[in-house]
Write a protein that holds these residues in place. Structure first.
Motif, mmCIF file in Angstrom:
data_model
loop_
_atom_site.group_PDB
_atom_site.id
_atom_site.type_symbol
_atom_site.label_atom_id
_atom_site.label_comp_id
_atom_site.label_asym_id
_atom_site.label_seq_id
_atom_site.Cartn_x
_atom_site.Cartn_y
_atom_site.Cartn_z
ATOM 1 N N LEU A 98 -10.149 2.192 32.584
ATOM 2 C CA LEU A 98 -10.920 3.097 33.575
ATOM 3 C C LEU A 98 -11.971 3.668 32.677
ATOM 4 C CD1 LEU A 98 -11.195 3.605 36.405
ATOM 5 C CD2 LEU A 98 -9.263 5.763 36.114
ATOM 6 N N ASP A 101 -14.704 6.223 31.364
ATOM 7 C CA ASP A 101 -15.012 7.761 32.085
ATOM 8 C C ASP A 101 -14.166 8.631 33.031
ATOM 9 O OD1 ASP A 101 -17.477 7.511 30.278
ATOM 10 O OD2 ASP A 101 -18.566 6.771 31.916
ATOM 11 N N THR A 126 -9.684 10.214 38.267
ATOM 12 C CA THR A 126 -11.080 9.992 39.262
ATOM 13 C C THR A 126 -11.989 9.457 37.905
ATOM 14 O OG1 THR A 126 -11.747 12.230 38.594
ATOM 15 C CG2 THR A 126 -10.635 11.838 40.658
ATOM 16 N N ALA A 127 -13.093 8.574 38.708
ATOM 17 C CA ALA A 127 -14.016 8.098 37.740
ATOM 18 C C ALA A 127 -15.433 7.659 38.237
ATOM 19 C CB ALA A 127 -13.340 6.744 37.035
ATOM 20 N N GLY A 128 -16.335 7.635 37.566
ATOM 21 C CA GLY A 128 -17.700 7.316 38.410
ATOM 22 C C GLY A 128 -18.474 8.577 38.860
ATOM 23 N N ALA A 129 -19.619 8.299 39.215
ATOM 24 C CA ALA A 129 -20.421 9.334 39.831
ATOM 25 C C ALA A 129 -19.985 10.071 40.846
ATOM 26 C CB ALA A 129 -21.803 8.912 39.736
ATOM 27 N N ASP A 130 -19.196 9.224 41.796
ATOM 28 C CA ASP A 130 -18.623 9.743 42.940
ATOM 29 C C ASP A 130 -17.235 10.301 42.797
ATOM 30 O OD1 ASP A 130 -21.039 9.084 44.083
ATOM 31 O OD2 ASP A 130 -20.354 7.102 44.898
ATOM 32 N N ASN A 131 -16.728 10.397 41.712
ATOM 33 C CA ASN A 131 -15.467 10.789 41.415
ATOM 34 C C ASN A 131 -14.444 9.879 42.269
ATOM 35 O OD1 ASN A 131 -15.783 12.604 39.252
ATOM 36 N ND2 ASN A 131 -16.594 14.070 40.866
ATOM 37 N N VAL A 132 -14.450 8.715 42.255
ATOM 38 C CA VAL A 132 -13.517 7.729 42.817
ATOM 39 C C VAL A 132 -12.187 7.895 42.392
ATOM 40 C CG1 VAL A 132 -12.950 5.350 43.659
ATOM 41 C CG2 VAL A 132 -15.703 6.265 43.537
ATOM 42 N N TYR A 135 -8.452 6.951 41.381
ATOM 43 C CA TYR A 135 -7.502 5.875 40.986
ATOM 44 C C TYR A 135 -6.242 6.339 41.143
ATOM 45 C CZ TYR A 135 -12.022 3.421 40.446
ATOM 46 O OH TYR A 135 -13.025 2.542 40.478
ATOM 47 N N ARG A 148 -13.347 4.805 27.249
ATOM 48 C CA ARG A 148 -13.353 3.450 27.902
ATOM 49 C C ARG A 148 -11.969 3.395 28.527
ATOM 50 N NH1 ARG A 148 -17.162 0.803 28.296
ATOM 51 N NH2 ARG A 148 -16.119 -1.224 28.137
#
Length: 182
Positions: A22, A24, A43-49, A51, A73
């Motif tokens: 996952l 970032d 959470t990850a990604g620009a949208d704080n998805v 997981y 990473r």
């Protein structure tokens, strides 16, 4: 609704390697329980998805001897087994494994290979200096003392070749067409 991150795993008789892929990851929460429950959320990604995953591991684990490492990473876990034995699978659930759960072939070792050294570890190369072997990877010029010759055919050589070719074909019939008389 949360998603499942990709999880890779491998084992030895005394430990299990679990890698959560996952990039970032933020707000990482992890929990190991002695009866073999593995919990992870982040959470990850620009949208704080979000997981999340909860796994019931195949057998009991030693929480105090287990470790984790969070990088940019992935999140790596070294989970110490309560008893030294090989698990037939990572989770208690029988049947087909979840799609997000995969074998980590970079770390995988078969049970019968665990105590042996890695392939090639016993090879003695003696005093061989591999830098002197010149296996074609260098940029050096092999024939630096000899002048370069132009090996391409000139127009005259090409014409001569055509002429010789046409003479050799003169003995054979030029055409195999059948003459039709009307």
């Amino acid at each position: 609704m949360s998603r499942h991150p990709t999880i890779k795993w491998a084992q030895r008789s005394d430990k299990v390697f679990i890698t959560v892929e996952l990039p970032d990851a933020k707000n990482v929460k992890q929990k190991l329980e002695p009866e073999g429950k593995f919990s992870f959320s982040a959470t990850a990604g620009a949208d704080n998805v979000p997981y999340e995953v909860v796994l019931d591991l195949f057998d009991k684990i030693d929480v105090d001897e287990s470790k984790s490492s969070i990088t940019s990473r992935n999140i790596c876990y070294l989970v110490k087994k309560a008893e030294d034995n090989w698990w037939s699978r990572l989770i208690k659930q029988e049947g087909k494994s979840p799609t997000f759960l995969k074998a980590d072939w970079d770390k995988w070792v078969d049970e019968d290979e665990q105590d042996s050294e890695p392939a090639g570890a016993d090879m003695d190369m003696g005093d061989i200096d591999f830098s002197q072997l010149n296996m074609g990877g260098g940029l050096g010029d092999f024939d630096a003392d000899e002048p370069e010759e132009d090996e391409s055919d000139t127009e005259e050589e090409i014409e001569e070749g055509k002429y010789e070719h046409s003479e050799s074909q003169a003995a054979t019939p030029a055409s195999t067409e059948v003459e039709i008389k009307a």
